[in-house]
Motif scaffolding. Structure first.
Motif, PDB file in Angstrom:
ATOM      1  N   LEU A  84       0.707  -1.261  -0.015  1.00 51.69           N
ATOM      2  CA  LEU A  84      -0.020   0.020  -0.043  1.00 51.69           C
ATOM      3  C   LEU A  84       0.827   1.367  -0.118  1.00 51.69           C
ATOM      4  CD1 LEU A  84      -2.722  -1.229   2.708  1.00 51.69           C
ATOM      5  CD2 LEU A  84      -2.981  -1.066   0.014  1.00 51.69           C
ATOM      6  N   PHE A  85       2.023   1.159   0.405  1.00 54.42           N
ATOM      7  CA  PHE A  85       2.987   2.373   0.576  1.00 54.42           C
ATOM      8  C   PHE A  85       4.362   2.285   0.038  1.00 54.42           C
ATOM      9  CE2 PHE A  85       0.468   2.934   4.338  1.00 54.42           C
ATOM     10  CZ  PHE A  85      -0.377   4.185   4.074  1.00 54.42           C
ATOM     11  N   HIS A  86       5.086   3.000  -0.762  1.00 58.12           N
ATOM     12  CA  HIS A  86       6.387   2.813  -0.958  1.00 58.12           C
ATOM     13  C   HIS A  86       7.025   3.481   0.267  1.00 58.12           C
ATOM     14  CE1 HIS A  86       5.699   1.939  -5.077  1.00 58.12           C
ATOM     15  NE2 HIS A  86       4.962   3.053  -5.221  1.00 58.12           N
ATOM     16  N   ARG A  87       8.022   2.718   0.730  1.00 58.80           N
ATOM     17  CA  ARG A  87       8.659   3.258   2.042  1.00 58.80           C
ATOM     18  C   ARG A  87      10.172   3.503   1.548  1.00 58.80           C
ATOM     19  NH1 ARG A  87       5.037  -0.570   2.914  1.00 58.80           N
ATOM     20  NH2 ARG A  87       3.742  -0.766   5.002  1.00 58.80           N
ATOM     21  N   THR A  88      10.486   4.592   2.074  1.00 59.78           N
ATOM     22  CA  THR A  88      12.103   5.110   1.900  1.00 59.78           C
ATOM     23  C   THR A  88      12.474   5.683   3.330  1.00 59.78           C
ATOM     24  OG1 THR A  88      11.883   7.253   0.877  1.00 59.78           O
ATOM     25  CG2 THR A  88      12.022   5.670  -0.416  1.00 59.78           C
ATOM     26  N   SER A  89      13.674   5.992   3.491  1.00 55.05           N
ATOM     27  CA  SER A  89      14.254   6.597   4.641  1.00 55.05           C
ATOM     28  C   SER A  89      13.567   8.052   4.987  1.00 55.05           C
ATOM     29  CB  SER A  89      15.669   6.523   4.925  1.00 55.05           C
ATOM     30  OG  SER A  89      16.156   7.432   3.875  1.00 55.05           O
ATOM     31  N   ARG A  90      13.253   8.682   3.782  1.00 54.01           N
ATOM     32  CA  ARG A  90      12.850   9.986   4.030  1.00 54.01           C
ATOM     33  C   ARG A  90      11.385  10.269   3.761  1.00 54.01           C
ATOM     34  NH1 ARG A  90      17.673  13.892   1.412  1.00 54.01           N
ATOM     35  NH2 ARG A  90      19.502  13.124   2.743  1.00 54.01           N
ATOM     36  N   ARG A  91      10.917   9.362   2.991  1.00 56.09           N
ATOM     37  CA  ARG A  91       9.530   9.602   2.430  1.00 56.09           C
ATOM     38  C   ARG A  91       8.629   8.276   2.525  1.00 56.09           C
ATOM     39  NH1 ARG A  91       8.475  12.168  -3.573  1.00 56.09           N
ATOM     40  NH2 ARG A  91       6.360  13.064  -3.232  1.00 56.09           N
ATOM     41  N   LEU A  92       7.175   8.590   2.571  1.00 52.62           N
ATOM     42  CA  LEU A  92       6.188   7.510   2.628  1.00 52.62           C
ATOM     43  C   LEU A  92       5.108   8.020   1.351  1.00 52.62           C
ATOM     44  CD1 LEU A  92       5.196   4.791   3.947  1.00 52.62           C
ATOM     45  CD2 LEU A  92       3.811   6.340   5.310  1.00 52.62           C
ATOM     46  N   THR A  93       4.930   7.070   0.485  1.00 48.57           N
ATOM     47  CA  THR A  93       3.974   7.491  -0.562  1.00 48.57           C
ATOM     48  C   THR A  93       3.041   6.162  -0.595  1.00 48.57           C
ATOM     49  OG1 THR A  93       5.510   7.021  -2.240  1.00 48.57           O
ATOM     50  CG2 THR A  93       5.358   9.197  -1.531  1.00 48.57           C
ATOM     51  N   LEU A  94       1.852   6.732  -1.327  1.00 47.92           N
ATOM     52  CA  LEU A  94       1.016   5.406  -1.661  1.00 47.92           C
ATOM     53  C   LEU A  94       1.479   4.939  -2.921  1.00 47.92           C
ATOM     54  CD1 LEU A  94      -2.244   7.417  -0.615  1.00 47.92           C
ATOM     55  CD2 LEU A  94      -1.630   5.195   0.194  1.00 47.92           C
ATOM     56  N   THR A  95       1.073   3.647  -3.110  1.00 45.82           N
ATOM     57  CA  THR A  95       1.401   3.047  -4.342  1.00 45.82           C
ATOM     58  C   THR A  95       0.177   3.217  -5.300  1.00 45.82           C
ATOM     59  OG1 THR A  95       0.523   1.130  -3.416  1.00 45.82           O
ATOM     60  CG2 THR A  95       2.777   1.212  -3.095  1.00 45.82           C
ATOM     61  N   GLU A  96       0.316   2.644  -6.471  1.00 47.90           N
ATOM     62  CA  GLU A  96      -0.746   2.983  -7.488  1.00 47.90           C
ATOM     63  C   GLU A  96      -1.958   2.054  -6.805  1.00 47.90           C
ATOM     64  OE1 GLU A  96      -1.290   5.058 -10.152  1.00 47.90           O
ATOM     65  OE2 GLU A  96       0.602   5.760  -9.237  1.00 47.90           O
ATOM     66  N   ALA A  97      -1.797   0.978  -6.495  1.00 45.92           N
ATOM     67  CA  ALA A  97      -2.696   0.255  -5.698  1.00 45.92           C
ATOM     68  C   ALA A  97      -3.312   1.167  -4.412  1.00 45.92           C
ATOM     69  CB  ALA A  97      -2.280  -1.176  -5.342  1.00 45.92           C
ATOM     70  N   GLY A  98      -2.370   1.451  -3.798  1.00 41.87           N
ATOM     71  CA  GLY A  98      -2.925   2.069  -2.496  1.00 41.87           C
ATOM     72  C   GLY A  98      -3.711   3.190  -2.550  1.00 41.87           C
TER      73      GLY A  98
END
Length: 295
Positions: A50-64
């Motif tokens: 549901l999310f793309h997770r990086t050390s600096r940012r959290l964003t919704l995936t296309e499915a999310g």
């Protein structure tokens, strides 16, 4: 039957709204680890991230992205169900978020809100005034007032009344460029566009004849107030609702033209999110505004 993970969906919606696991954890009142595990459990059940997770940012995936809107609606309905049960045993109380157009909100809605709050001391109103079209669901509004022709939508809408509009110009503009006698002549003039009333200018004559004119000119704005200096200064012709024109016609700053060709009426609508389940405080405001603004 396997029951849905309602806790997971609610937690997912909160993370999506706050943009981080830490902020969501604070909002919910649990640890960041608990939020992370709950979202991971939902992702496992769905079989997708549901999310793309990086050390600096959290964003919704296309499915999310589309699932986040559904999760928000689930959470809103659950909150509304609990609040409705509570409100049934007590006087309405709590906060209601209301969106309204800027000028109409100042002149017509603000006085009504003062009266409403006097009747319901337990209710708080957050009034957001803007001529931009708000996303009621995504921005968390309980009620919105719109003056427009409404497109098809999943939102619930109630037409309250008709807003009169007029074709107006400054005397100095008419002296320089002449006064059109038929809507078809407007194409030869400089038209100022009020973009909250979308589409071409539509007219109906006394004999039932209909004419549509595309508004083109030196200025277009989503605020009728923003058009007034150019309009009074003689820079063009505009179609504006009466609550924006105020006393300008009476004072002679502007002149109504094409009075035999009435512009198509625009409705004032009360909009709410798709769910029919609403807390008593929201129902109280809807009933009050509907009564006071109808016709």
């Amino acid at each position: 039957m396997r029951l849905p993970d309602l806790e997971g969906w609610a937690t997912f919606a909160t993370v999506a709204d706050h943009g981080s696991f830490s902020a969501a954890a604070i909002a919910i009142g649990v640890s960041k680890a608990t939020v992370s595990k709950t979202v991971a459990r939902l992702e496992t059940a769905l079989g997708q991230s549901l999310f793309h997770r990086t050390s600096r940012r959290l964003t919704l995936t296309e499915a999310g992205k589309p699932l986040a809107d559904r999760a928000r609606r689930m959470l809103a309905e659950a909150i509304a169900a609990e609040e409705a049960a509570h409100d049934a045993a007590s006087a309405p109380e709590g906060r209601v978020r209301l969106a309204a157009p800027m000028t109409f909100g100042v002149t017509h809605i603000a006085p009504l809100i003062a009266e409403f709050l006097g009747r319901h001391p337990g209710i708080e109103i957050e009034l957001a005034l803007s001529d931009a079209r708000v996303d009621i669901v995504a921005e968390g509004f309980d009620v919105a007032l719109r003056i427009a022709d409404l497109p098809d939508s999943s939102l619930r809408a109630r037409r309250l009344c008709t807003i009169a509009s007029y074709i107006v110009a400054a005397p100095v503009y008419l002296e320089r460029h002449g006064t059109p006698n038929h809507p078809g002549e407007l194409g030869e003039h400089r038209l100022l566009g009020y973009t909250n009333i979308t589409g071409p200018w539509r007219f109906r004559g006394a004999g039932g004849a209909e004419v549509a004119v595309r508004a083109e000119g030196p200025l277009a704005a989503n605020s009728g107030e923003a058009l007034m200096p150019a309009l009074i200064g003689g820079l063009g012709i505009a179609r504006l609702p009466d609550f924006i024109l105020g006393d300008t016609l009476r004072d002679g700053l502007l002149v109504e033209i094409l009075s035999d060709w009435r512009p198509a009426a625009v409705g004032l609508h009360l909009m709410t999110p798709p769910s029919a389940l609403r807390p008593a405080r929201v129902e109280a405001l809807i009933d009050f505004l509907s009564e006071r603004l109808r016709d």
